[in-house]
Write a protein that holds these residues in place. Structure first.
Motif, short mmCIF file in Angstrom:
data_model
loop_
_atom_site.label_atom_id
_atom_site.label_comp_id
_atom_site.label_asym_id
_atom_site.label_seq_id
_atom_site.Cartn_x
_atom_site.Cartn_y
_atom_site.Cartn_z
N ILE A 1 9.83 -8.06 2.60
CA ILE A 1 11.19 -7.60 2.95
C ILE A 1 11.12 -6.14 3.32
CG2 ILE A 1 13.55 -7.25 2.08
CD1 ILE A 1 13.13 -9.59 0.22
N GLN A 2 10.39 -5.41 2.52
CA GLN A 2 10.29 -3.96 2.64
C GLN A 2 9.09 -3.56 3.50
OE1 GLN A 2 12.27 -1.90 1.68
NE2 GLN A 2 11.36 -0.07 0.81
N ASN A 3 8.22 -4.54 3.82
CA ASN A 3 6.92 -4.24 4.44
C ASN A 3 6.30 -3.06 3.67
OD1 ASN A 3 4.66 -4.11 6.10
ND2 ASN A 3 5.71 -2.94 7.69
N ILE A 4 6.04 -3.27 2.39
CA ILE A 4 5.58 -2.19 1.52
C ILE A 4 4.34 -1.53 2.13
CG2 ILE A 4 6.53 -3.06 -0.65
CD1 ILE A 4 3.75 -4.18 -1.32
N GLY A 5 4.22 -0.24 1.87
CA GLY A 5 3.09 0.49 2.45
C GLY A 5 2.72 1.67 1.59
N ALA A 6 1.45 2.05 1.69
CA ALA A 6 0.99 3.26 1.01
C ALA A 6 -0.43 3.59 1.49
CB ALA A 6 0.99 3.09 -0.51
N TYR A 7 -0.71 4.87 1.57
CA TYR A 7 -2.06 5.36 1.87
C TYR A 7 -2.69 4.69 3.09
CZ TYR A 7 -0.86 7.21 -2.55
OH TYR A 7 -0.14 7.84 -3.54
N GLY A 8 -1.87 4.63 4.15
CA GLY A 8 -2.39 4.18 5.45
C GLY A 8 -2.44 2.67 5.63
N VAL A 9 -1.93 1.89 4.69
CA VAL A 9 -1.94 0.42 4.83
C VAL A 9 -0.52 -0.09 4.62
CG1 VAL A 9 -2.79 -1.74 3.81
CG2 VAL A 9 -4.33 0.22 4.01
N GLU A 10 -0.16 -1.11 5.43
CA GLU A 10 1.14 -1.76 5.23
C GLU A 10 0.90 -3.25 4.99
OE1 GLU A 10 4.44 0.79 7.71
OE2 GLU A 10 3.50 -0.89 8.72
N LEU A 11 1.86 -3.86 4.33
CA LEU A 11 1.74 -5.28 4.04
C LEU A 11 1.44 -6.08 5.31
CD1 LEU A 11 2.67 -7.54 1.68
CD2 LEU A 11 4.14 -8.04 3.60
N LYS A 12 2.07 -5.72 6.42
CA LYS A 12 1.92 -6.49 7.66
C LYS A 12 0.45 -6.59 8.10
CE LYS A 12 2.87 -2.88 11.10
NZ LYS A 12 1.51 -2.40 11.19
N ASP A 13 -0.39 -5.63 7.67
CA ASP A 13 -1.81 -5.63 8.06
C ASP A 13 -2.58 -6.82 7.47
OD1 ASP A 13 -1.19 -3.19 9.25
OD2 ASP A 13 -1.83 -2.03 7.50
N VAL A 14 -2.08 -7.38 6.39
CA VAL A 14 -2.79 -8.50 5.73
C VAL A 14 -1.92 -9.75 5.65
CG1 VAL A 14 -4.35 -7.10 4.30
CG2 VAL A 14 -2.05 -7.61 3.48
N PHE A 15 -0.72 -9.66 6.20
CA PHE A 15 0.24 -10.76 6.09
C PHE A 15 -0.15 -11.91 7.02
CE2 PHE A 15 4.04 -12.93 7.62
CZ PHE A 15 4.75 -13.19 6.46
N HIS A 16 -0.08 -13.14 6.49
CA HIS A 16 -0.34 -14.30 7.34
C HIS A 16 0.97 -15.03 7.65
CE1 HIS A 16 -2.03 -17.78 9.13
NE2 HIS A 16 -1.84 -18.55 8.10
N LYS A 17 1.64 -15.50 6.61
CA LYS A 17 2.94 -16.16 6.80
C LYS A 17 3.67 -16.19 5.45
CE LYS A 17 1.28 -20.82 5.91
NZ LYS A 17 1.16 -22.21 6.27
N LEU A 18 4.92 -16.63 5.48
CA LEU A 18 5.63 -16.80 4.20
C LEU A 18 6.52 -18.02 4.26
CD1 LEU A 18 8.90 -15.89 4.41
CD2 LEU A 18 7.91 -13.62 4.42
N GLU A 19 6.86 -18.51 3.08
CA GLU A 19 7.82 -19.59 2.97
C GLU A 19 9.03 -19.08 2.22
OE1 GLU A 19 4.33 -22.93 2.91
OE2 GLU A 19 5.49 -22.60 1.08
N ALA A 20 10.22 -19.46 2.72
CA ALA A 20 11.46 -18.97 2.10
C ALA A 20 12.49 -20.09 2.09
CB ALA A 20 11.98 -17.77 2.87
N VAL A 21 13.30 -20.08 1.05
CA VAL A 21 14.37 -21.07 0.95
C VAL A 21 15.66 -20.45 1.50
CG1 VAL A 21 15.81 -22.37 -0.66
CG2 VAL A 21 13.35 -22.30 -0.99
#
Ligand code: EPU
Length: 335
Positions: free
Chosen positions: A121-141
């Protein structure tokens, strides 16, 4: 499942604000979540770790606490691995689990508070890396229907601390599972200044993902207050991105301004620097204040209300705008 009325959310938000939810239920599986949704007619708010949240008034409707757990290897390749984690898993514990297995990619995201479900949701990030760099997919209701939808990376519209779940789909889904692509042969991201320096200070020449994680934990612990000791939600504001033209004007008056060039031709200024220049760093106002070691973190010294913290944030926004002509935007979710 146990429905509770007038439930205090104090222990469920890292600011430690004592606000009540009209109605509250914790769900531990997708079935339980769908069951709750099928019977509910109230406004719904999904609560994860409460680490990016400022509660300013009683939460009307039903708060659903996402405690859907589970970590799993989905696909195993010679160089990479796909793993999934339930939305209710603690983010840092998930990072440590991956590090222990030798899977790299999220070591720079060590010690970020919150749960896995909130991380995209936040695409969390720190120290030069963001979640999107390792994200593949998600499931949501989907909250309105109870249907499960899959979102691939492009569907999520990730940006700097942004995704579609903070915009068009805000409060419309509960993220039940996130899939990550990690590396068995990780390329370390050490570009963020203090990481390299800290590794050098420890005389570590060939760092492992565990070394990087350890250094990130140490850096974070020295700068960012532990929410257990001092209520806070990490960065309260985003780092503003301004045009080169605007930047040149500001730099003329403040030649020592700290800044970073962005790929989109804009300039990012650390909000912490702007706030410090306005004299807020370490300043206490009633039960709240700007943290002494990191100005963009607002803290609760004890009995602060959400409204009090929000009032301080508005004062800070106004003084930064008056001095620099730059309008800070909130990073936290205000409810
Ligand atoms: N600075 C100051 N005064 C301060 C704080 C910072 O002058 O009080 C200046 C310094 O020049 C410093 C620079 O700002 O070198 C950058 O500071 P820092 O490395 O602490 O990072 P940040 O830009 O303030 C961002 C994230 C943090 C993340 C760190 C490290 C945002 C809004 N915040 O902070 O994320 O941990 O980088 O990558 O982008 C969070 O999102 O909750 C969070 C803590």
């Amino acid at each position: 499942m146990n429905y509770e009325s007038n439930k205090s959310l104090q222990s469920l938000n890292t600011f430690g604000i004592d606000i009540k939810a009209e109605s509250f239920v914790e769900v531990r599986s997708v079935d339980e979540l769908q069951n709750v949704l099928s019977k509910n007619r109230k406004t719904i708010f999904i609560l994860g770790g409460g680490s990016n949240l400022l509660l300013t008034q009683k939460v009307k409707g039903l708060v659903i606490h996402n405690s859907i757990f589970g970590k799993k290897v989905e696909r195993d390749f010679p160089k990479s691995i796909y793993v999934s984690a339930g939305g209710g898993e603690n983010w840092h514990q998930f990072v440590l689990w991956c590090i222990k297995k030798g899977w790299g990619g999220i070591e720079n995201l060590s010690l970020i508070p919150g749960r896995v479900g909130a991380s995209p949701i936040q695409n969390i990030g720190a120290y030069g890396v963001e979640l999107k760099d390792v994200f593949h997919k998600l499931e949501a209701v989907e909250l309105a229907t109870g249907d499960i939808h899959t979102f691939r990376k492009k569907d999520c519209q990730f940006g700097y601390r942004e995704s579609i779940f903070k915009k068009k789909l805000k409060d419309k889904y509960c993220i039940i599972k996130v899939y990550f692509k990690l590396s068995k042969n990780p390329k370390l991201n050490l570009n963020y200044g203090s990481i390299k320096q800290s590794l050098e200070a420890k005389k570590i020449k060939n760092p492992t993902i565990k070394d990087v994680s350890q250094v990130v934990i140490e850096i974070r612990s020295t700068k960012l207050p532990d929410p257990i000791e001092l209520g806070n939600s990490g960065s309260f504001f985003k780092n503003p991105e301004i045009s080169k033209r605007q930047f040149k004007l500001v730099q003329k008056s403040y030649p020592h301004i700290v800044f970073y060039h962005l790929e989109n031709d804009k300039i990012k200024i650390p909000a912490g620097w702007l706030i410090e220049q306005c004299g807020w760093k370490g300043r206490r106002v009633g039960n709240t204040g700007s943290h002494a070691k990191q100005a963009l973190v607002l803290v609760n010294y004890g009995n602060a209300t959400g409204k009090e913290i929000l009032r301080l944030s508005i004062k800070i926004i106004n003084s930064v705008e008056k001095k620099f002509g730059i309008k800070l935007k909130l990073e936290v979710n205000v409810l």
